[in-house]
Design a protein around this motif. Structure first.
Motif, PDB file in Angstrom:
ATOM      1  N   GLY A  49       8.692  12.337  -4.117  1.00  8.92           N
ATOM      2  CA  GLY A  49       8.395  12.181  -2.710  1.00  8.92           C
ATOM      3  C   GLY A  49       9.589  11.592  -1.983  1.00  8.92           C
ATOM      4  O   GLY A  49      10.438  10.928  -2.586  1.00  8.92           O
ATOM      5  N   ILE A  50       9.641  11.873  -0.686  1.00 14.86           N
ATOM      6  CA  ILE A  50      10.738  11.366   0.116  1.00 14.86           C
ATOM      7  C   ILE A  50      10.245  11.003   1.500  1.00 14.86           C
ATOM      8  O   ILE A  50       9.435  11.719   2.101  1.00 14.86           O
ATOM      9  CB  ILE A  50      11.892  12.403   0.197  1.00 14.86           C
ATOM     10  N   ASN A  51      10.723   9.861   1.997  1.00 12.35           N
ATOM     11  CA  ASN A  51      10.476   9.474   3.376  1.00 12.35           C
ATOM     12  C   ASN A  51      11.555  10.119   4.246  1.00 12.35           C
ATOM     13  O   ASN A  51      12.739   9.822   4.083  1.00 12.35           O
ATOM     14  CB  ASN A  51      10.521   7.957   3.522  1.00 12.35           C
ATOM     15  N   SER A 100      -0.472  10.456   5.709  1.00 16.35           N
ATOM     16  CA  SER A 100      -0.158   9.139   6.257  1.00 16.35           C
ATOM     17  C   SER A 100       1.350   8.969   6.385  1.00 16.35           C
ATOM     18  O   SER A 100       2.117   9.689   5.755  1.00 16.35           O
ATOM     19  CB  SER A 100      -0.725   8.069   5.328  1.00 16.35           C
ATOM     20  N   VAL A 101       1.756   7.998   7.172  1.00 12.94           N
ATOM     21  CA  VAL A 101       3.183   7.678   7.261  1.00 12.94           C
ATOM     22  C   VAL A 101       3.653   6.903   6.037  1.00 12.94           C
ATOM     23  O   VAL A 101       4.846   6.679   5.880  1.00 12.94           O
ATOM     24  CB  VAL A 101       3.507   6.887   8.546  1.00 12.94           C
ATOM     25  N   ARG A 102       2.734   6.489   5.199  1.00 14.56           N
ATOM     26  CA  ARG A 102       3.100   5.862   3.944  1.00 14.56           C
ATOM     27  C   ARG A 102       3.090   6.898   2.832  1.00 14.56           C
ATOM     28  O   ARG A 102       2.347   7.866   2.884  1.00 14.56           O
ATOM     29  CB  ARG A 102       2.136   4.735   3.598  1.00 14.56           C
ATOM     30  N   MET A 103       3.901   6.673   1.809  1.00 13.58           N
ATOM     31  CA  MET A 103       3.965   7.613   0.704  1.00 13.58           C
ATOM     32  C   MET A 103       2.942   7.226  -0.365  1.00 13.58           C
ATOM     33  O   MET A 103       2.932   6.098  -0.845  1.00 13.58           O
ATOM     34  CB  MET A 103       5.357   7.661   0.067  1.00 13.58           C
ATOM     35  N   PHE A 104       2.083   8.161  -0.691  1.00  9.51           N
ATOM     36  CA  PHE A 104       1.138   7.993  -1.778  1.00  9.51           C
ATOM     37  C   PHE A 104       1.371   9.088  -2.807  1.00  9.51           C
ATOM     38  O   PHE A 104       2.200   9.979  -2.603  1.00  9.51           O
ATOM     39  CB  PHE A 104      -0.294   8.017  -1.251  1.00  9.51           C
ATOM     40  N   PHE A 105       0.652   9.003  -3.932  1.00  7.70           N
ATOM     41  CA  PHE A 105       1.073   9.791  -5.082  1.00  7.70           C
ATOM     42  C   PHE A 105      -0.015  10.661  -5.692  1.00  7.70           C
ATOM     43  O   PHE A 105       0.118  11.097  -6.835  1.00  7.70           O
ATOM     44  CB  PHE A 105       1.655   8.839  -6.142  1.00  7.70           C
ATOM     45  N   THR A 106      -1.080  10.888  -4.941  1.00  6.16           N
ATOM     46  CA  THR A 106      -2.109  11.797  -5.432  1.00  6.16           C
ATOM     47  C   THR A 106      -2.263  12.944  -4.447  1.00  6.16           C
ATOM     48  O   THR A 106      -1.963  12.819  -3.257  1.00  6.16           O
ATOM     49  CB  THR A 106      -3.465  11.098  -5.602  1.00  6.16           C
TER      50      THR A 106
END
Length: 123
Positions: A49-51, A100-106
């Motif tokens: 993932g990348i912001n 979301s603006v946050r990175m999650f992993f599922t």
């Protein structure tokens, strides 16, 4: 938002591939982008993932040291550079945009998905 993944193919163990994800429509740099993969009979799992705004990245433990995620914001492209490929990397690879603006992993944390590109690594 439309996502188009490309770059998959058949390679031998130890080879490299670069996947691309082209985004179009109402893109937004505040939402992280991710790559997932799904092997036959298995669940879709987070790979990288990348912001887009800050450039910070996260990688699954299984690909650390071999895969790199990057972005060309000017072209709305996200790349997954895959080196030292192994047979266990064989899967359909999907790019996706976070809810979301946050990175999650599922996978449930992502709402827009590309169509997937198949990577097959022979031993």
């Amino acid at each position: 938002v439309q996502l188009q993944a490309s770059g998959g193919g058949l390679v031998q163990a130890g080879d490299s591939l670069r996947l691309s994800c082209a985004a179009s429509g109402r893109t937004c740099r505040y939402y992280p982008m991710g790559w997932f993969r799904q092997a036959p009979g298995k669940e879709r799992k987070f790979v990288a993932g990348i912001n887009l705004s800050g450039g910070s990245t996260r990688l699954a433990d299984s690909v650390k040291g071999r895969f790199t995620i990057s972005t060309d914001n000017a072209k709305n492209l996200v790349y997954l550079q895959m080196n030292s490929l192994k047979p266990e990397d064989t899967a359909v690879y999907y790019c996706a945009r976070s809810k979301s603006v946050r990175m999650f992993f599922t996978k449930d944390d992502y709402e827009y998905w590309g169509q997937g590109t198949l990577v097959t690594v022979s031993s």
